[in-house]
Design a protein around this motif. Structure first.
Motif, PDB file in Angstrom:
ATOM      1  N   GLY A  41       0.818  -1.215   0.000  1.00 49.44           N
ATOM      2  CA  GLY A  41       0.000   0.000   0.000  1.00 49.44           C
ATOM      3  C   GLY A  41       0.848   1.259   0.000  1.00 49.44           C
ATOM      4  O   GLY A  41       0.546   2.217  -0.713  1.00 49.44           O
ATOM      5  N   ASN A  42       1.933   1.251   0.795  1.00 47.20           N
ATOM      6  CA  ASN A  42       2.794   2.432   0.882  1.00 47.20           C
ATOM      7  C   ASN A  42       3.500   2.713  -0.434  1.00 47.20           C
ATOM      8  O   ASN A  42       3.626   3.873  -0.860  1.00 47.20           O
ATOM      9  CB  ASN A  42       3.837   2.235   1.988  1.00 47.20           C
ATOM     10  N   VAL A  43       3.988   1.647  -1.091  1.00 47.10           N
ATOM     11  CA  VAL A  43       4.692   1.822  -2.366  1.00 47.10           C
ATOM     12  C   VAL A  43       3.714   2.284  -3.444  1.00 47.10           C
ATOM     13  O   VAL A  43       4.010   3.199  -4.223  1.00 47.10           O
ATOM     14  CB  VAL A  43       5.405   0.517  -2.796  1.00 47.10           C
ATOM     15  N   SER A  44       2.526   1.667  -3.487  1.00 50.33           N
ATOM     16  CA  SER A  44       1.519   2.038  -4.499  1.00 50.33           C
ATOM     17  C   SER A  44       1.055   3.480  -4.305  1.00 50.33           C
ATOM     18  O   SER A  44       0.855   4.216  -5.278  1.00 50.33           O
ATOM     19  CB  SER A  44       0.322   1.081  -4.414  1.00 50.33           C
ATOM     20  N   GLU A  45       0.896   3.869  -3.045  1.00 50.32           N
ATOM     21  CA  GLU A  45       0.472   5.249  -2.745  1.00 50.32           C
ATOM     22  C   GLU A  45       1.532   6.254  -3.199  1.00 50.32           C
ATOM     23  O   GLU A  45       1.213   7.290  -3.786  1.00 50.32           O
ATOM     24  CB  GLU A  45       0.231   5.377  -1.238  1.00 50.32           C
ATOM     25  N   LEU A  46       2.806   5.926  -2.953  1.00 49.66           N
ATOM     26  CA  LEU A  46       3.905   6.808  -3.359  1.00 49.66           C
ATOM     27  C   LEU A  46       3.992   6.885  -4.881  1.00 49.66           C
ATOM     28  O   LEU A  46       4.225   7.965  -5.451  1.00 49.66           O
ATOM     29  CB  LEU A  46       5.217   6.284  -2.771  1.00 49.66           C
ATOM     30  N   LEU A  47       3.779   5.761  -5.549  1.00 53.31           N
ATOM     31  CA  LEU A  47       3.784   5.731  -7.017  1.00 53.31           C
ATOM     32  C   LEU A  47       2.667   6.622  -7.563  1.00 53.31           C
ATOM     33  O   LEU A  47       2.880   7.403  -8.506  1.00 53.31           O
ATOM     34  CB  LEU A  47       3.618   4.289  -7.515  1.00 53.31           C
ATOM     35  N   ALA A  48       1.482   6.520  -6.951  1.00 51.39           N
ATOM     36  CA  ALA A  48       0.341   7.337  -7.392  1.00 51.39           C
ATOM     37  C   ALA A  48       0.634   8.830  -7.196  1.00 51.39           C
ATOM     38  O   ALA A  48       0.294   9.651  -8.064  1.00 51.39           O
ATOM     39  CB  ALA A  48      -0.908   6.939  -6.607  1.00 51.39           C
ATOM     40  N   GLU A  49       1.267   9.188  -6.085  1.00 47.60           N
ATOM     41  CA  GLU A  49       1.637  10.593  -5.828  1.00 47.60           C
ATOM     42  C   GLU A  49       2.585  11.107  -6.913  1.00 47.60           C
ATOM     43  O   GLU A  49       2.463  12.240  -7.378  1.00 47.60           O
ATOM     44  CB  GLU A  49       2.299  10.721  -4.456  1.00 47.60           C
ATOM     45  N   CYS A  50       3.550  10.256  -7.306  1.00 44.21           N
ATOM     46  CA  CYS A  50       4.507  10.650  -8.352  1.00 44.21           C
ATOM     47  C   CYS A  50       3.805  10.839  -9.691  1.00 44.21           C
ATOM     48  O   CYS A  50       4.095  11.792 -10.428  1.00 44.21           O
ATOM     49  CB  CYS A  50       5.609   9.596  -8.475  1.00 44.21           C
ATOM     50  N   PHE A  51       2.875   9.928 -10.011  1.00 44.36           N
ATOM     51  CA  PHE A  51       2.114  10.057 -11.255  1.00 44.36           C
ATOM     52  C   PHE A  51       1.289  11.360 -11.248  1.00 44.36           C
ATOM     53  O   PHE A  51       1.199  12.057 -12.255  1.00 44.36           O
ATOM     54  CB  PHE A  51       1.183   8.853 -11.456  1.00 44.36           C
ATOM     55  N   ASP A  52       0.700  11.685 -10.090  1.00 45.48           N
ATOM     56  CA  ASP A  52      -0.106  12.917  -9.975  1.00 45.48           C
ATOM     57  C   ASP A  52       0.766  14.161 -10.194  1.00 45.48           C
ATOM     58  O   ASP A  52       0.373  15.082 -10.918  1.00 45.48           O
ATOM     59  CB  ASP A  52      -0.772  12.993  -8.595  1.00 45.48           C
ATOM     60  N   LEU A  53       1.928  14.168  -9.562  1.00 45.47           N
ATOM     61  CA  LEU A  53       2.843  15.305  -9.725  1.00 45.47           C
ATOM     62  C   LEU A  53       3.280  15.445 -11.177  1.00 45.47           C
ATOM     63  O   LEU A  53       3.322  16.550 -11.732  1.00 45.47           O
ATOM     64  CB  LEU A  53       4.077  15.113  -8.835  1.00 45.47           C
ATOM     65  N   ASN A  54       3.598  14.308 -11.786  1.00 47.16           N
ATOM     66  CA  ASN A  54       4.042  14.294 -13.186  1.00 47.16           C
ATOM     67  C   ASN A  54       2.929  14.816 -14.103  1.00 47.16           C
ATOM     68  O   ASN A  54       3.178  15.588 -15.039  1.00 47.16           O
ATOM     69  CB  ASN A  54       4.437  12.875 -13.575  1.00 47.16           C
ATOM     70  N   TYR A  55       1.676  14.403 -13.803  1.00 43.18           N
ATOM     71  CA  TYR A  55       0.529  14.827 -14.599  1.00 43.18           C
ATOM     72  C   TYR A  55       0.314  16.342 -14.479  1.00 43.18           C
ATOM     73  O   TYR A  55       0.087  17.029 -15.483  1.00 43.18           O
ATOM     74  CB  TYR A  55      -0.723  14.074 -14.135  1.00 43.18           C
ATOM     75  N   GLU A  56       0.401  16.855 -13.246  1.00 41.55           N
ATOM     76  CA  GLU A  56       0.220  18.302 -13.026  1.00 41.55           C
ATOM     77  C   GLU A  56       1.265  19.110 -13.803  1.00 41.55           C
ATOM     78  O   GLU A  56       0.947  20.146 -14.401  1.00 41.55           O
ATOM     79  CB  GLU A  56       0.326  18.619 -11.530  1.00 41.55           C
ATOM     80  N   LEU A  57       2.505  18.629 -13.789  1.00 40.17           N
ATOM     81  CA  LEU A  57       3.575  19.320 -14.520  1.00 40.17           C
ATOM     82  C   LEU A  57       3.338  19.260 -16.027  1.00 40.17           C
ATOM     83  O   LEU A  57       3.600  20.224 -16.749  1.00 40.17           O
ATOM     84  CB  LEU A  57       4.934  18.693 -14.173  1.00 40.17           C
ATOM     85  N   ARG A  58       2.821  18.095 -16.496  1.00 42.92           N
ATOM     86  CA  ARG A  58       2.579  17.946 -17.939  1.00 42.92           C
ATOM     87  C   ARG A  58       1.466  18.878 -18.403  1.00 42.92           C
ATOM     88  O   ARG A  58       1.570  19.533 -19.453  1.00 42.92           O
ATOM     89  CB  ARG A  58       2.211  16.491 -18.257  1.00 42.92           C
ATOM     90  N   VAL A  59       0.386  18.941 -17.601  1.00 44.64           N
ATOM     91  CA  VAL A  59      -0.746  19.829 -17.950  1.00 44.64           C
ATOM     92  C   VAL A  59      -0.268  21.278 -18.013  1.00 44.64           C
ATOM     93  O   VAL A  59      -0.594  22.023 -18.956  1.00 44.64           O
ATOM     94  CB  VAL A  59      -1.887  19.677 -16.920  1.00 44.64           C
ATOM     95  N   ALA A  60       0.527  21.698 -17.039  1.00 49.69           N
ATOM     96  CA  ALA A  60       1.043  23.071 -17.012  1.00 49.69           C
ATOM     97  C   ALA A  60       1.941  23.334 -18.213  1.00 49.69           C
ATOM     98  O   ALA A  60       1.886  24.420 -18.818  1.00 49.69           O
ATOM     99  CB  ALA A  60       1.829  23.302 -15.714  1.00 49.69           C
ATOM    100  N   ALA A  61       2.749  22.335 -18.596  1.00 48.65           N
ATOM    101  CA  ALA A  61       3.658  22.493 -19.749  1.00 48.65           C
ATOM    102  C   ALA A  61       2.865  22.581 -21.047  1.00 48.65           C
ATOM    103  O   ALA A  61       3.194  23.381 -21.938  1.00 48.65           O
ATOM    104  CB  ALA A  61       4.634  21.320 -19.801  1.00 48.65           C
ATOM    105  N   GLU A  62       1.806  21.760 -21.168  1.00 48.30           N
ATOM    106  CA  GLU A  62       0.962  21.792 -22.378  1.00 48.30           C
ATOM    107  C   GLU A  62       0.262  23.140 -22.518  1.00 48.30           C
ATOM    108  O   GLU A  62       0.157  23.691 -23.624  1.00 48.30           O
ATOM    109  CB  GLU A  62      -0.070  20.655 -22.324  1.00 48.30           C
ATOM    110  N   GLU A  63      -0.224  23.669 -21.384  1.00 50.22           N
ATOM    111  CA  GLU A  63      -0.884  24.983 -21.408  1.00 50.22           C
ATOM    112  C   GLU A  63       0.104  26.063 -21.839  1.00 50.22           C
ATOM    113  O   GLU A  63      -0.252  26.985 -22.589  1.00 50.22           O
ATOM    114  CB  GLU A  63      -1.449  25.312 -20.023  1.00 50.22           C
ATOM    115  N   LEU A  64       1.338  25.924 -21.392  1.00 48.88           N
ATOM    116  CA  LEU A  64       2.386  26.888 -21.753  1.00 48.88           C
ATOM    117  C   LEU A  64       2.681  26.819 -23.245  1.00 48.88           C
ATOM    118  O   LEU A  64       2.821  27.846 -23.922  1.00 48.88           O
ATOM    119  CB  LEU A  64       3.655  26.587 -20.938  1.00 48.88           C
ATOM    120  N   GLU A  65       2.765  25.583 -23.754  1.00 51.45           N
ATOM    121  CA  GLU A  65       3.046  25.399 -25.192  1.00 51.45           C
ATOM    122  C   GLU A  65       1.903  25.920 -26.048  1.00 51.45           C
ATOM    123  O   GLU A  65       2.112  26.560 -27.080  1.00 51.45           O
ATOM    124  CB  GLU A  65       3.299  23.912 -25.487  1.00 51.45           C
ATOM    125  N   ASP A  66       0.637  25.642 -25.606  1.00 49.58           N
ATOM    126  CA  ASP A  66      -0.531  26.118 -26.354  1.00 49.58           C
ATOM    127  C   ASP A  66      -0.583  27.647 -26.369  1.00 49.58           C
ATOM    128  O   ASP A  66      -0.910  28.259 -27.387  1.00 49.58           O
ATOM    129  CB  ASP A  66      -1.830  25.573 -25.731  1.00 49.58           C
TER     130      ASP A  66
END
Length: 450
Positions: free
Chosen positions: A413-438
């Motif tokens: 559970g701890n490893v899966s939760e940490l993995l999910a947090e990393c995916f969320d952070l990565n997604y937030e950064l990607r969305v912000a980068a896409e908005e910047l590019e657009d």
């Protein structure tokens, strides 16, 4: 395994339990020493169940009455200490057995703080927070764990809280301005002791600390600490005494320059090596620590600490160690117990089998947060390395679980939760980068001036 010279049990039934506990202890030691594979939960639980059975039988024999300590008590203590460290190693850090080793270390620390009367509010706050966490573990203990062990831990936790309260009373006797002075003196004393035990002694370093002590001394009025109106502050005598101890220690350290007499050189060398090894582990513990390794350090420290007679060590002729030797050895022991306390407290709720993955995710999370705090990325392409690493870790799962062979190690559970947090952070950064590019595409290029 070296066993202290303590009498064997007189009761035949206790002798039989001692024999069985010795076998369990030896199995735990063999398991601890095997570095060819990670420690499996089922191996630990099998030995834990055997240990609990012996504890149950012993409790039945003694019926709560036991006066003189014998060999059985010592071997049982070793077994409980080992099984506690094994529970940390397999990631079951929030269960009753895991708390046992930590209460032992806290008790040692409190004994030393009480004996030396050298402690800061930070020391007490840290221990208080840890005891609060342990109290929660004890209160939420389930039926899987021995009631005897739960009761034993509750008693130890209560004893530690009582000792902590007594230490707090000493600090409460100081007026607030003096508490800051007191804490500064404790810090200087420890810094001088550290300088005294470095491989290369530095006179100038210790002299700087002595100068700071002189500054504090110069702030006194007629040998007292006073408020702006000239009224003596409550606790002035206590802090003044501590200042005197610090000044005396600075003089002794400058005179001896880190040289220990031959009669105590062996103990000093052992303690220096232990302190240095634990210091390294405190820096690299996420990658290199197997909690069961702490048992050997504890055993060596306990042996030297318990070799004191009336609080001091004796040389071969039975003469007590002088103040310099006594203070230096005690500092090293206390520092080492402090490192063990820190390492136990830092134990992650993840099996050592999953620690490599868990540590990689911890590093990835820190990197992603750092990128986010520094303004994000300029393009989605910059996130490719993070995305690839996260996907490679995610692809290691089988039916949603991280497997090692056919085993499902603790801490999923701890490893899966940490993995999910990393995916969320990565997604937030990607969305912000896409908005910047657009936004960059929509902004027309500026026209050159006519």
């Amino acid at each position: 395994m070296e066993t202290p010279a303590i009498p064997l049990p007189k009761d035949e039934r206790e002798q039989q339990i001692l024999d069985r506990l010795t076998v369990i202890r030896d199995k735990l030691l063999l398991l601890k020493r095997d570095r060819t594979k990670y420690i499996r939960t089922q191996d630990v639980m099998e030995l834990y169940d055997q240990l609990v059975e012996q504890v149950k039988q012993l409790n039945h024999i003694r019926k709560g009455e036991h006066k003189a300590e014998n060999r059985l008590d010592k071997v049982l203590e070793g077994c409980l200490q080992l099984i506690s460290l094994f529970f940390m190693t397999i990631g079951r850090t929030t269960e009753v057995p895991a708390a046992y080793a930590l209460t032992s270390t806290i008790k040692r620390l409190l004994d030393h703080l009480t004996e030396a009367s050298l402690f800061s509010p930070k020391d007490l706050t840290s221990i208080s927070n840890t005891l609060g966490r342990l109290e929660g573990i004890i209160q939420n203990a389930d039926s899987e764990h021995s009631p005897y062990l739960v009761e034993l831990l509750a008693q130890r936790e209560a004893l530690c809280k009582s000792m902590l309260a007594n230490l707090r009373k000493q600090l409460d006797q100081l007026d607030e301005p003096l508490q800051a002075v007191y804490e500064r003196l404790i810090s200087i004393m420890r810094s001088m002791s550290l300088a005294n035990t470095k491989a290369k002694f530095s006179v100038s370093e210790v002299q700087k600390f002595k100068s700071k002590l002189k500054e504090i001394q110069d702030s006194m009025v007629d040998g007292k600490f006073v408020d702006p109106e000239g009224k003596e502050l409550r606790g002035s005598e206590v802090v003044s005494t501590l200042l005197g101890r610090c000044l005396l220690w600075s003089d002794i350290v400058l005179e001896r320059k880190g040289i220990i007499p031959d009669a105590f050189q062996d103990k000093y060398t052992i303690l220096i090596n232990i302190r240095n090894e634990l210091e390294k582990l405190s820096i690299t513990q996420a990658w290199s620590l197997r909690e069961t390794d702490l048992y050997d350090f504890q055993r060596q420290l306990d042996k030297i600490d318990e070799a004191r007679v009336d609080g001091n060590w004796l040389d071969q002729d039975g003469k007590p160690a002088e103040l310099y030797v006594h203070g230096t050895l005690l500092y090293l022991i206390r520092r080492s117990y402090g490192y063990i306390y820190y390492l136990m407290n830092s134990s992650e709720p993840v099996s050592e089998a999953l620690l490599p993955i868990y540590n990689q995710l911890q590093t990835l999370k820190r990197c992603l947060i750092e990128v986010q705090n520094s303004g994000g990325v300029g393009s989605v392409r910059e996130l490719y390395p993070y995305s690839m690493k996260l996907n490679s870790i995610d692809n290691m799962r089988v039916d949603g679980k991280f497997m090692v062979g056919d085993d499902i190690p603790e801490g999923q559970g701890n490893v899966s939760e940490l993995l999910a947090e990393c995916f969320d952070l990565n997604y937030e950064l990607r969305v912000a980068a896409e908005e910047l590019e657009d936004a960059g595409k929509e902004t027309p290029p500026s026209q050159p001036a006519a």
